[in-house]
Write a protein that holds these residues in place. Structure first.
Motif, PDB file in Angstrom:
ATOM      1  N   HIS A 206      33.693 -21.929  -0.024  1.00 22.00           N
ATOM      2  CA  HIS A 206      34.201 -21.774  -1.372  1.00 22.00           C
ATOM      3  C   HIS A 206      35.554 -21.057  -1.423  1.00 22.00           C
ATOM      4  CE1 HIS A 206      29.699 -22.037  -2.423  1.00 22.00           C
ATOM      5  NE2 HIS A 206      30.244 -23.227  -2.373  1.00 22.00           N
TER       6      HIS A 206
ATOM      7  N   VAL B 219      40.207 -22.850  -2.319  1.00 18.80           N
ATOM      8  CA  VAL B 219      40.610 -22.971  -3.714  1.00 18.80           C
ATOM      9  C   VAL B 219      41.715 -23.996  -3.922  1.00 18.80           C
ATOM     10  CG1 VAL B 219      39.897 -20.656  -4.313  1.00 18.80           C
ATOM     11  CG2 VAL B 219      42.205 -21.026  -3.454  1.00 18.80           C
TER      12      VAL B 219
ATOM     13  N   TRP C 277      40.595 -29.966  -4.133  1.00 20.49           N
ATOM     14  CA  TRP C 277      39.792 -30.367  -5.279  1.00 20.49           C
ATOM     15  C   TRP C 277      38.310 -30.185  -4.998  1.00 20.49           C
ATOM     16  CZ3 TRP C 277      36.209 -34.296  -6.345  1.00 20.49           C
ATOM     17  CH2 TRP C 277      35.887 -34.444  -7.704  1.00 20.49           C
TER      18      TRP C 277
ATOM     19  N   LEU D 261      37.423 -26.623  -5.342  1.00 18.66           N
ATOM     20  CA  LEU D 261      37.326 -26.192  -6.727  1.00 18.66           C
ATOM     21  C   LEU D 261      35.969 -26.579  -7.313  1.00 18.66           C
ATOM     22  CD1 LEU D 261      38.786 -24.924  -9.167  1.00 18.66           C
ATOM     23  CD2 LEU D 261      39.633 -27.226  -9.724  1.00 18.66           C
TER      24      LEU D 261
ATOM     25  N   GLN E 161      33.300 -24.266  -5.892  1.00 18.91           N
ATOM     26  CA  GLN E 161      33.349 -22.943  -6.506  1.00 18.91           C
ATOM     27  C   GLN E 161      32.760 -22.956  -7.915  1.00 18.91           C
ATOM     28  OE1 GLN E 161      37.488 -21.652  -6.190  1.00 18.91           O
ATOM     29  NE2 GLN E 161      36.811 -20.143  -4.705  1.00 18.91           N
TER      30      GLN E 161
ATOM     31  N   THR F 180      45.994 -30.663 -12.332  1.00 12.31           N
ATOM     32  CA  THR F 180      45.596 -29.310 -11.939  1.00 12.31           C
ATOM     33  C   THR F 180      44.604 -28.645 -12.883  1.00 12.31           C
ATOM     34  OG1 THR F 180      47.538 -28.425 -13.089  1.00 12.31           O
ATOM     35  CG2 THR F 180      47.759 -28.896 -10.718  1.00 12.31           C
TER      36      THR F 180
ATOM     37  N   TRP G  25      41.194 -28.556 -14.902  1.00 10.33           N
ATOM     38  CA  TRP G  25      39.901 -29.234 -14.840  1.00 10.33           C
ATOM     39  C   TRP G  25      38.845 -28.524 -15.673  1.00 10.33           C
ATOM     40  CZ3 TRP G  25      38.810 -33.856 -12.531  1.00 10.33           C
ATOM     41  CH2 TRP G  25      39.837 -34.401 -11.745  1.00 10.33           C
TER      42      TRP G  25
ATOM     43  N   GLY H 294      38.703 -24.743 -14.700  1.00 14.58           N
ATOM     44  CA  GLY H 294      39.257 -24.316 -13.430  1.00 14.58           C
ATOM     45  C   GLY H 294      40.637 -24.905 -13.215  1.00 14.58           C
ATOM     46  N   GLU H 295      41.453 -24.199 -12.459  1.00 13.48           N
ATOM     47  CA  GLU H 295      42.805 -24.663 -12.168  1.00 13.48           C
ATOM     48  C   GLU H 295      42.936 -24.897 -10.671  1.00 13.48           C
ATOM     49  OE1 GLU H 295      47.473 -23.301 -12.810  1.00 13.48           O
ATOM     50  OE2 GLU H 295      45.829 -22.033 -13.499  1.00 13.48           O
ATOM     51  N   LEU H 296      43.381 -26.083 -10.304  1.00  9.35           N
ATOM     52  CA  LEU H 296      43.569 -26.406  -8.895  1.00  9.35           C
ATOM     53  C   LEU H 296      44.592 -25.452  -8.296  1.00  9.35           C
ATOM     54  CD1 LEU H 296      42.666 -28.508  -6.767  1.00  9.35           C
ATOM     55  CD2 LEU H 296      44.716 -29.812  -7.345  1.00  9.35           C
TER      56      LEU H 296
ATOM     57  N   GLU I 173      42.483 -20.196 -10.646  1.00 10.31           N
ATOM     58  CA  GLU I 173      41.252 -19.459 -10.877  1.00 10.31           C
ATOM     59  C   GLU I 173      40.278 -20.251 -11.727  1.00 10.31           C
ATOM     60  OE1 GLU I 173      42.420 -15.841 -12.728  1.00 10.31           O
ATOM     61  OE2 GLU I 173      43.316 -14.994 -10.905  1.00 10.31           O
ATOM     62  N   LEU I 174      39.023 -19.808 -11.689  1.00 10.53           N
ATOM     63  CA  LEU I 174      37.986 -20.360 -12.543  1.00 10.53           C
ATOM     64  C   LEU I 174      37.841 -19.504 -13.792  1.00 10.53           C
ATOM     65  CD1 LEU I 174      35.153 -21.162  -9.968  1.00 10.53           C
ATOM     66  CD2 LEU I 174      36.435 -22.842 -11.307  1.00 10.53           C
TER      67      LEU I 174
END
Length: 213
Positions: free
Chosen positions: A42, A45, A48, A51, A54, A90, A92, A116-118, A121-122
């Motif tokens: 995990h 990051v 994809w 991500l 995670q 990027t 999601w 989440g951003e590729l 952060e989540l």
């Protein structure tokens, strides 16, 4: 982060039914966390698949009915507009439903989603509104967004830029699990699907000829 707005935009582009669901039922407390073996996985990051890993881990860490949460839909968007480079998708949003075996009969539980951003952060796990209705648990997936776009390129769509991307596995017989590439639905029909299992490329405007281009 624009991923929350992506949900609304892509829902429209893909014509999904978003039905209201009852309030989230109180779930029993359940301890859950990543194992040492999955912790290293995990850390990817920037990828994809990393991500997705995670996001799934974070949702399952909520415990309760979501200890075995199932990914049912993934929405992606390119914040700078239509692109042929899937690394630019990027932003999601991942939508999860509980494993039916974890929910007592008669109990109604909403989905949850997480942004989440590729390469970033989540967000926080947030209660949804039944967005998963009409979708089944995603298997795999076998293809990544870049893999799916490569199938489009092989079908003479290599210069076709898209702003939105959706991954889902429909309950409709014969539809299967697919990526859906789309642009602003107000600009007419511009949607292409790539089957995750076979790599088949589908012009969704021909698949649904009643939709205006």
């Amino acid at each position: 982060m624009k991923a929350s707005r992506t949900v609304l935009a892509v829902c429209g582009a893909a014509a999904l039914l978003a039905l209201a669901a009852p309030p989230l039922a109180a779930a029993p407390a359940t301890a859950y966390g990543p194992t040492a073996a999955t912790a290293a996985l995990h850390q990817r990051v920037g990828s994809w698949r990393g991500l997705v890993d995670q996001a799934t881990q974070k949702v399952r860490a909520e415990g309760g009915y979501f200890v075995h949460a199932q990914l049912v839909t993934a929405f992606g968007s390119a914040p700078d507009g239509p692109t042929t480079d899937m690394s630019q998708m990027t932003e999601w949003t991942f939508i999860y439903k509980p494993d039916p075996e974890d929910v007592p009969q008669g109990v109604k539980v909403n989905d949850v989603y997480i942004d989440g951003e590729l390469g970033g952060e989540l967000g926080e796990v947030t209660e949804g509104h039944g967005w998963w209705l009409g979708s089944m648990e995603i298997e795999g997936p076998r293809l990544t967004p870049a893999d799916a776009y490569e199938r489009l390129s092989q079908a003479d769509q290599n210069d076709h830029a898209f702003e939105f991307l959706q991954l889902l596995r429909s309950t409709t017989p014969g539809v299967g699990q697919r990526y859906i590439f789309s642009n602003n639905p107000q600009q007419g029909c511009d949607r292409w699907a790539v089957r995750d299992d076979t790599g088949e490329v589908i012009d969704m405007c021909e698949e649904h000829p009643t939709v205006e281009r």
